[in-house]
Design a protein around this motif. Structure first.
Motif, short mmCIF file in Angstrom:
data_model
loop_
_atom_site.label_atom_id
_atom_site.label_comp_id
_atom_site.label_asym_id
_atom_site.label_seq_id
_atom_site.Cartn_x
_atom_site.Cartn_y
_atom_site.Cartn_z
N GLN A 98 78.25 24.21 34.03
CA GLN A 98 79.68 24.28 34.47
C GLN A 98 80.16 25.68 34.80
N ALA A 99 79.89 26.49 33.97
CA ALA A 99 80.27 28.08 33.86
C ALA A 99 80.03 28.65 35.25
N VAL A 100 78.54 28.61 35.45
CA VAL A 100 78.00 28.97 36.46
C VAL A 100 77.97 28.48 37.71
N HIS A 101 78.07 27.08 37.96
CA HIS A 101 78.02 26.54 39.27
C HIS A 101 79.47 25.87 39.55
N ARG A 102 80.15 25.80 38.82
CA ARG A 102 81.41 25.21 38.95
C ARG A 102 82.78 26.25 39.22
N GLU A 103 82.57 27.13 38.38
CA GLU A 103 83.60 28.09 38.30
C GLU A 103 83.51 29.26 39.03
N SER A 104 84.39 29.78 39.79
CA SER A 104 84.68 30.82 40.69
C SER A 104 85.22 32.11 40.28
N SER A 105 85.57 32.36 39.05
CA SER A 105 85.90 33.76 38.73
C SER A 105 85.52 33.95 37.34
N PRO A 106 85.49 35.10 36.96
CA PRO A 106 84.99 35.71 35.71
C PRO A 106 85.81 35.25 34.51
N GLU A 107 87.12 34.96 34.75
CA GLU A 107 88.03 34.59 33.62
C GLU A 107 87.68 33.03 33.30
N ALA A 108 87.52 32.50 34.38
CA ALA A 108 87.23 30.63 34.20
C ALA A 108 85.68 30.59 33.51
N ARG A 109 85.02 31.32 33.94
CA ARG A 109 83.50 31.20 33.26
C ARG A 109 83.66 31.63 31.96
N ALA A 110 84.47 32.78 31.49
CA ALA A 110 84.45 33.16 30.13
C ALA A 110 84.99 31.86 29.35
N ALA A 111 86.29 31.46 29.89
CA ALA A 111 86.85 30.41 29.22
C ALA A 111 85.89 29.15 28.76
N VAL A 112 85.23 28.71 29.98
CA VAL A 112 84.27 27.57 29.64
C VAL A 112 83.27 27.94 28.54
N LEU A 113 82.64 29.04 28.75
CA LEU A 113 81.25 29.64 27.93
C LEU A 113 81.89 29.89 26.51
N ASP A 114 83.37 30.04 26.18
CA ASP A 114 83.99 30.17 24.80
C ASP A 114 83.56 29.02 23.92
N ALA A 115 83.43 27.76 24.97
CA ALA A 115 83.07 26.62 24.02
C ALA A 115 82.12 26.51 23.29
N LEU A 116 81.04 27.58 23.53
CA LEU A 116 79.85 27.78 22.86
C LEU A 116 80.28 28.34 21.59
N VAL A 117 81.05 29.44 21.54
CA VAL A 117 81.49 30.23 20.33
C VAL A 117 82.22 29.36 19.46
N GLU A 118 83.15 28.48 20.06
CA GLU A 118 83.91 27.48 19.32
C GLU A 118 82.93 26.60 18.54
N VAL A 143 71.41 20.92 21.04
CA VAL A 143 72.01 22.57 21.18
C VAL A 143 71.45 22.68 22.75
N MET A 144 70.32 22.59 23.21
CA MET A 144 69.76 22.83 24.44
C MET A 144 70.72 21.92 25.65
N ARG A 145 70.96 20.58 25.35
CA ARG A 145 71.76 19.83 26.12
C ARG A 145 73.03 20.21 26.51
N ARG A 146 73.91 20.78 25.14
CA ARG A 146 75.08 21.36 25.03
C ARG A 146 75.20 22.62 25.88
#
Length: 636
Positions: free
Chosen positions: A131-151, A121-124
């Motif tokens: 990726q969300a914090v350091h590679r994405e540049s918009s709130p929408e893109a960050r939320a889309a990446v972070l939603d992978a954890l909810v999935e 879980v830590m690695r995931r």
């Protein structure tokens, strides 16, 4: 024998570790392998429990106290492991202390299983968050990446959790693991943001969080807060085994069920148990956002105030030329545009009641500070030693309407200002009308007061609605109510400050007009005044009417009513003071009664004329009644 058994045990633990750290992939592609390994864990755990119970019973029958047993001989999973470690300690080629620390957690294979799951879980979480914090540049893109954890959590619900024994309570266990690891990662992000802000970055869109080309604006923080709140809501549902059975496989389809469940007592307990660390980080991000938003709002207000003080004279005369009345400068509109934008962010963009409460309190503090600063700046602006104010009192600079006949008034200053305005060293327009500037300032205070009341009513209605919808959360409601009461107090203080500033400006406006006919007031109570040869009151009233012809256009209706009331009150008070000084000289003169009656009639007619200039009949009646009281007191 112990060493041989220990090496075999290490191989088993190593194999299980590899399996459990890859549990997610195995559950999806080879679930039987994962299930068989979990059976091994269950068998060993059963044996370990029996061994531990037997060892405890033996220790209870010993003639020496159990506290005298060496720590390495205390019951582990198997006593043979302790013996093996003692044997390895005797071998100088092994680092016994490190070895014991390495295998201590492996005495119980259930602990090994949970620790291995935590590593995965830590690695995931670290990969997704990075990726969300350091590679994405918009709130929408960050939320889309972070939603992978909810999935991931939904995949656990429908695929992974079925492989584990029921006693593992995987629904809550996995939500807790994800929440704790996510909190750990977001803590570093929050600390870095606070460090950057403390270093002077302060809300810039381009300030770096960690690594190159990374930025967190206020909108980014707001988006992250919104996503964290949705994640917490998802874990509330997913961590309950009974409720999660009714969920569909789609994340967004749980909203209807969640709206009924999330305010229950069970949901509150689950939220605090599963997301304790994450809720702390959520509070940290709320605090970061509130501090940033308040600082940005203060900077905007300070800039708007400085610009308004610098350009007030030019703005006032531009409004006169364009016929835009009542006179206003852009300051109140600009300030409350920024405030309404912030309210939209915290009430509509993010439905986070706790954040909204903290934000409105910060907004109330900013409004009150601006009210005090604007009031103080206005005092300085019209102070006698201020270059702008002083220039209006110089010969030829002020309006001297009393020197013209009542039928044909001329306005020196307004006529001179029609051309290109002169500027002093600071870029201040020194030939613009003091009356126009004072009316603009008064209207600004009036609009500030109105907008502050509107913001207070808007925020209050939304927060009260939030309190009603969360009626089951008593502690939350108490906090919301406390913040609401503080916000009301701040806005009420700001309204009073703006009212005070408005009264100061109106009083200065009246003082400027009354000072215009100070010299002519000397003709009152003289022999020519008594005989009727000189009628200074007629000239004074004509001057009043001339000023009011302009002021009624420059001021808003309510302020014009206040202006007329104060104007006649100040004049009648001045008239009375001069009359009292002169009474010994004129008390025996014939015709004094008719002269006083003539003045009162002129003053009453003047009050009727200036009151009739108002559009509202009720305001006309109010002004006439107020002036009549002043005149009646004077007659008495």
């Amino acid at each position: 024998v112990s060493l041989a058994w220990f090496h075999a045990w290490q191989k088993l633990c190593s194999a299980l570790h590899r399996v459990f750290t890859d549990y997610f992939s195995l559950a999806n592609h080879a679930p039987l392998v994962l299930i068989e390994c979990l059976k091994v864990v269950e068998i060993h755990d059963t044996v370990a429990s029996a061994a531990s119970a037997s060892a405890s019973a033996s220790a209870a029958t010993c003639s020496f106290p159990s506290s005298s047993l060496p720590s390495s001989r205390l019951p582990g999973m198997y006593g043979v492991l302790s013996e093996a470690i003692d044997g390895l300690k005797a071998c100088r080629s092994f680092d016994a202390s490190n070895l014991e620390a390495a295998v201590a957690a492996e005495y119980n294979l259930v602990d090994l299983c949970i620790l291995s799951l935590g590593e995965h879980v830590m690695r995931r979480v670290r990969a997704v968050t990075g990726q969300a914090v350091h590679r994405e540049s918009s709130p929408e893109a960050r939320a889309a990446v972070l939603d992978a954890l909810v999935e991931d959590l939904y995949t656990h619900l429908h695929v992974v959790n079925k492989c584990f024994p029921e006693r593992y309570n995987m629904a809550m266990t996995m939500c807790t693991l994800y929440s704790e690891r996510l909190a750990s990662e977001l803590k570093r992000v929050a600390e870095q943001i606070q460090k950057e802000d403390a270093g002077g970055g302060g809300g810039s869109r381009h300030q770096q969080i960690e690594g190159p080309d990374l930025a967190f604006s206020n909108a980014d923080i707001l988006g992250l807060i919104s996503w964290m709140d949705r994640f917490v809501s998802a874990t509330i549902v997913l961590s309950s085994q009974e409720s999660s059975q009714d969920l569909s496989s789609e994340y967004n389809n749980s909203d209807a069920w969640l709206s009924e469940y999330k305010d229950s007592a069970d949901a509150k307990n689950v939220k605090e148990t599963v997301n304790g660390a994450l809720l702390v980080q959520l509070e940290d991000f709320r605090a970061v956002y509130v501090v940033r938003a308040r600082r940005k709002l203060r900077e905007w207000m300070r800039t708007i105030l400085e610009r308004d003080c610098r350009t007030l004279a030019k703005v006032a005369m531009d409004q006169v030329r364009l016929g835009n009345c009542p006179l206003l400068s852009p300051a109140p509109v600009d300030v409350f545009s920024a405030i309404h934008s912030e309210l939209h962010n915290v009430f509509d963009v993010v439905e986070d009641h706790e954040l909204a409460c903290k934000s409105v309190v910060a907004i109330g503090q900013a409004i009150l500070e601006h009210a005090e600063q604007y009031c103080e700046a206005t005092k300085v602006l019209y102070r006698s030693d201020n270059p702008m104010s002083k220039s209006m009192s110089q010969d030829g600079g002020a309006i001297k309407r009393v020197h013209s006949s009542p039928a044909n008034f001329w306005k020196i200053n307004v006529s001179a200002s029609v051309g290109d305005p002169k500027e002093d060293d600071d870029g201040l327009n020194i030939d613009t009308g003091i009356i126009e500037r004072l009316c603009t300032s008064a209207n600004n205070f009036g609009l500030y007061r109105k907008e502050t009341s509107g913001v207070a009513n808007l925020a209050r209605s939304k927060l009260e609605s939030a309190i009603l919808t969360r009626s089951k959360g008593i502690a939350v409601n108490d906090a919301l109510a406390k913040d609401l009461a503080e916000f009301d107090t701040l806005c009420a203080s700001a309204v009073l400050t703006f009212e005070h500033g408005s009264k100061l400006v109106i009083k200065r406006l009246v003082g400027t007009i009354v000072a215009d006919f100070t010299n002519i007031a000397c003709d009152l109570f003289q022999s020519a005044w008594i005989s009727g040869e000189s009628q200074p009151m007629a000239r004074i009233c004509a001057t009043f009417i001339d000023y009011c012809n302009d002021v009624v256009r420059y001021l808003g209706p309510m302020l014009y009513t206040q202006f007329v009331t104060v104007l006649f009150f100040e004049f009648t008070a001045s008239y009375q003071s001069v009359l009292l000084v002169s009474r010994m000289r004129i008390s025996s003169s014939l015709g004094i009664a008719s002269a006083l009656t003539r003045d009162m009639d002129a003053l009453t007619e003047c009050a009727r004329v200036v009151s009739s200039m108002a559009d509202d009949s009720s305001r006309q009646k109010y002004m006439q009644e107020s002036v009549a009281k002043s005149v009646s007191a004077l007659v008495h």
